[in-house]
Structure formats: C-alpha cells, structure tokens
Design a protein around this motif. Structure first.
Motif, PDB file in Angstrom:
ATOM      1  N   GLN A  11      45.138 117.299 -71.322  1.00 15.29           N
ATOM      2  CA  GLN A  11      45.102 116.988 -69.896  1.00 15.29           C
ATOM      3  C   GLN A  11      45.012 118.267 -69.072  1.00 15.29           C
ATOM      4  OE1 GLN A  11      44.910 113.769 -68.567  1.00 15.29           O
ATOM      5  NE2 GLN A  11      44.286 115.026 -66.817  1.00 15.29           N
ATOM      6  N   GLN A  12      45.714 119.302 -69.525  1.00 15.80           N
ATOM      7  CA  GLN A  12      45.625 120.604 -68.851  1.00 15.80           C
ATOM      8  C   GLN A  12      44.196 121.140 -68.929  1.00 15.80           C
ATOM      9  OE1 GLN A  12      48.393 123.507 -70.399  1.00 15.80           O
ATOM     10  NE2 GLN A  12      47.429 125.205 -69.287  1.00 15.80           N
ATOM     11  N   ASN A  15      41.960 119.057 -66.564  1.00 13.76           N
ATOM     12  CA  ASN A  15      42.178 119.426 -65.157  1.00 13.76           C
ATOM     13  C   ASN A  15      41.489 120.744 -64.825  1.00 13.76           C
ATOM     14  OD1 ASN A  15      43.733 117.125 -64.844  1.00 13.76           O
ATOM     15  ND2 ASN A  15      45.689 118.189 -65.068  1.00 13.76           N
ATOM     16  N   LYS A  19      38.276 121.350 -62.152  1.00 13.19           N
ATOM     17  CA  LYS A  19      38.346 122.281 -61.022  1.00 13.19           C
ATOM     18  C   LYS A  19      37.148 123.231 -61.034  1.00 13.19           C
ATOM     19  CE  LYS A  19      43.383 122.271 -60.424  1.00 13.19           C
ATOM     20  NZ  LYS A  19      44.644 123.042 -60.552  1.00 13.19           N
TER      21      LYS A  19
END
Length: 502
Positions: A11-12, A15, A19
């Motif tokens: 998930q990191q 994300n 971005k």
C-alpha cells in the motif's frame, strides 16, 4: 481481517506511485495545453513549468527510499501475482531512471520544449535551418541518453527499447529486410494497373461539417466523450491523464477530407486502448499500455482494417453524403471505397496508403540510426531525406515542410518511435485476422455500423492486461503466435488484388 506487513508495504508502494503519477500527468496536461491552446508568448515559461514537474517526478521516482521499498517487496513471497508483476516492472523502470541525474532530466525536458517551438516556427517558415540548431542539441542529449541506458550492439537499441521492450536494430533490420521486397512487388503490380480515382477527396469540405462527422465517428466507435474530448492541433495526437481522461486531437484541411477522417479514426484507436486500461491500476505498470508498438496496433487496426474496409464504407458513406450532399453526389460507395484505398507514392507519411506507408517509416528508421551512431549530422538531414524519398518512393520533395519537417516526433525527443508504426501495422493484421475468426459475422456487424463486439474482444484480449506482457508475449495471448508478417502480406494482397485486379 488481518493486515500483513506485505499489505502495508504494498500500500505504501501504491501510494508513492500514484503521487508520482499525479505529478507526471500534471506535466502531461501542460503539454496538451501547449499543443492546443497555449498563447505563443507563454512558450518559454511553459517549458520551465514542464521541466520543473519532470524533474520533480524524476526525483521522487529515483528516491533511495523507493528503491529500498521495492527491494524489500521483491524479497517477499506473499505478494499476489499481480502485485509481484507491478513491483518487478517498477524495479525495472527505477533501475533505468536511476541512471539519469535530475540535472540531465531537466536539461532534456527544456531542450525538448525549445525544440518543439522551433519546429513550429520552422514549419511556418518552411525552413529546416530554423529547427536544426535546437534539434542538434537534442540529438546530442539522445546520444547521451543511449550511453546512460546502455546497449550491447547499437546506441539506437537503447532508445528503441524504451518504446517496445526487446526491440533492437538487429530485429528491425530483419523485419524491414523481409517486408521491403514483397511491398515493392505489390506496389509494382498496382502501378501496372489503371489507377483508381480519389479526386473527390479534394473538393471543398467546410470545416464545421467535417468536425461534426468526425465527432459522430468517434462516438460510434466507442470513444467515451465523458472520459475525453477532441481538439485541433498541428499534428494529431492522443494523450491520457488516466483512463477516465483520454484526449485526442485532429487537424482539418477543407480541401482534403481524408486528412481529418482517418486521423480521427487513428487517434480513436489509441484512445480506446487508454480508456480500456484498468482504473484500479492508476499509477502502476499494469495500468499502462503494453508498448508503443501495441498502441500503434490498435490505432492502425481501427484506421485501416475497420476504417478503410468495404464494410465500413457501406455504413458510413451514405452518412457522409448527408453531411456533404453536393460534394459527393456523383460518387458511389464502391468508388469511395476504392478511392480511399488508392495506392500512390506520396510525400506525407500520415496521408500515405497502406502499401507505401512503410517506406516512409523505413526512411525515418534508417535516418535515426545514422543520427544516433553519429554517421549523419543534423544539417545533412534534408539532403539525405530528399535522396531517399526519390530512391524508395520515386517522388521529389519540393520543400522542407513536405519533407523532413512534417513529423512532430523529433521535436518531442521521440527517437525510436517510428518503427512502432510498422510493427503495429503488422500486429494489427494478425489481431484482426484472429478477431474475424473469433467474432461470428464481424464484417456484417461493421457494415451495420456496429463495432461493439470488436471493441469488447480487444478490451479482453489486449487492453485489460496493461504491461503484463511484452509485445510478443501479448501476441501469443491474443493470436496464439508471435508476430508473423505473412498475416499482413495476405491482407495486402487480398485487398489490393481486389481493388486493382492484378
């Protein structure tokens, strides 16, 4: 539900990638504006803005923290197959981008911006010399890029591989050497027969009616106008910011109907691909196209196998007559079909027929090879270009605008892109042959203006996979075999033997 360490790490990663995508697509939006609505005096600052965003995206993407995260994810054995593929492809991209410094990225972006605007000015003035200076600087940077990326045999390989993974000079030389003589043979047979007429295409067709017809075709083929828009630009193109915002452009010549109609269909093919990519993979490799070659297979499939087919004409020519009753009142559907497929050597690649088109691509491919290996200098381009147009196509180039200034690609820094047009055409023939087998009554559906089944077949076979497969791997998935040029040659022979009776 228990959240594992891998879940959190992935998930990191997701994300972070989204971005970075936000920054990249913001830059792309500025580029779209630059080619459509930007006031001329805004060009210099726009270049600075795009360069800043490109540098920022590069810094985020090559950050050591992302590299460490990717390495940790690569070492885990509890990721899904989809997650593993995303991470592996990102690591591959990361490793390449790590070879470029932020300063190099900024210099390249700023040079491309200046190059684009000098190309526009050069086209207006019909003078290659106004473009040569900035282009020379860009070519030096592209040579540096090839050195930084690394290659085994030819510097051009490094740039080709950016548009189609696995592509190289050895492969392309083999493909073009295989196709060159059969295409010449087909062209010679056509030239021995009476020519079909396309004079009706060059009557006066008012801009507004052309635009309205083009918009109707876009919608009919499945382009979602709530997830896109069409505008006018110097050179038609497709650009996406996500699968729900995919934009196309066209250009309109009131004395050349074909200029707009088939550029609309071509760009629609690109846009349908982008609109068919999975929404949930935004920012991730599996949310991106397989390759630029596969991208071109989609645009060439719709432009030629659909848009220049007899079945397509049966439905759309009567509609076109409603838009232009006076201009087309003395033209039959069969005459229209034959006319839009007229084969004759010409100067402009984007307006070339399906037979001679690939000679245009070969000329650019050979030229780019020489520029990258430094055996041809920028100032030599016009003379080399003109000589090879006479050698390959038997036409004399009257000026720079109809010659070496006609394409936008070099001003974008897109060295290595041109071969994808031919490779994409060859894949298109193979894919369409398979679609015709898989979809009962495909031709009769197209004849009724119904291409929904074809689009759905492409969605499932090509679009939804993103970058899951290389071009050759995807070809096996779609057609059961790697690229076989015989599909294209059979399509050429069947079509043009019928039209020219040889």
């Amino acid at each position: 539900m228990i959240t594992t360490t891998s879940d959190k790490l992935y998930q990191q990663y997701t994300n972070t990638m989204r971005k970075i995508a936000d920054i990249r697509y913001s830059s792309a939006l500025l580029q779209w504006d630059q080619e459509t609505y930007l006031p001329p005096k805004g060009a210099i600052i726009r270049g600075q803005q795009i360069a800043t965003l490109s540098e920022l995206a590069h810094e985020h993407f090559t950050a050591d923290s992302l590299g460490a995260l990717l390495q940790e994810l690569n070492g885990r054995d509890d990721l899904t197959a989809t997650e593993k593929k995303n991470v592996a492809l990102t690591w591959e991209d990361y490793s390449k981008q790590k070879k470029f410094t932020p300063a190099f990225v900024r210099e390249l972006t700023e040079t491309v911006n200046r190059c684009f605007h000098s190309w526009l000015e050069a086209r207006k003035a019909n003078s290659f010399s106004l473009f040569a200076g900035e282009l020379s600087k860009l070519i030096v940077l592209k040579r540096q890029e090839a050195q930084l990326l690394g290659y085994r045999q030819h510097p051009y390989d490094a740039l080709l591989n950016e548009y189609d993974k696995g592509s190289n000079v050895q492969l392309l030389d083999g493909v073009f050497n295989t196709i060159r003589q059969p295409l010449k043979d087909i062209l010679n047979k056509i030239q021995s027969r009476p020519q079909v007429s396309n004079a009706f295409l060059y009557r006066h067709y008012p801009k507004d009616q052309q635009w309205a017809f083009g918009m109707q075709v876009l919608k009919d083929l499945g382009y979602d106008l709530e997830a896109g828009r069409q505008d006018v630009s110097e050179h038609p193109f497709t650009i996406n910011f996500n699968s729900r915002d995919v934009r196309v452009t066209t250009r309109i010549d009131e004395n050349d109907l074909g200029n707009m109609v088939w550029s609309c269909i071509h760009e629609t093919g690109h846009a349908l691909y982008e609109q068919g990519l999975p929404d949930e993979a935004y920012g991730l490799p599996l949310g991106e196209a397989a390759s630029l070659t596969i991208h071109e297979s989609q645009s060439r499939l719709w432009e030629n196998h659909v848009g220049r087919s007899r079945a397509f004409c049966a439905h759309y020519f009567p509609l076109l007559q409603q838009y232009f009753p006076e201009q087309l009142k003395d033209v039959t559907t069969e005459a229209f079909y034959q006319g839009i497929n007229q084969v004759t050597p010409s100067l402009i690649r984007t307006e070339a027929d399906e037979v001679t088109y690939h000679f245009h691509v070969m000329i650019r491919y050979e030229l780019e090879k020489r520029l990258l290996e430094n055996t041809l200098q920028t100032n030599d381009i016009p003379a080399w270009w003109n000589d090879h147009y006479e050698q390959y196509l038997g036409v004399q180039v009257p000026d720079d605008k109809c010659g070496c200034l006609q394409d936008v690609h070099w001003s974008h820094g897109s060295f290595g892109y041109f071969p994808t047009y031919s490779l994409g055409s060859f894949y298109a023939a193979q894919f369409y042959a398979k679609a015709s087998q898989a979809i009962p009554g495909l031709e009769s559906q197209v004849q009724k203006g119904d291409t929904a089944a074809l689009l759905e077949w492409l969605r499932k076979g090509v679009h939804r996979h993103g970058r899951q497969f290389t071009s050759e791997e995807l070809s096996r998935e779609v057609s059961g075999e790697v690229l076989d040029i015989q599909h294209f040659l059979r399509y050429m022979l069947d079509k043009y033997q019928d039209i020219y009776k040889f």
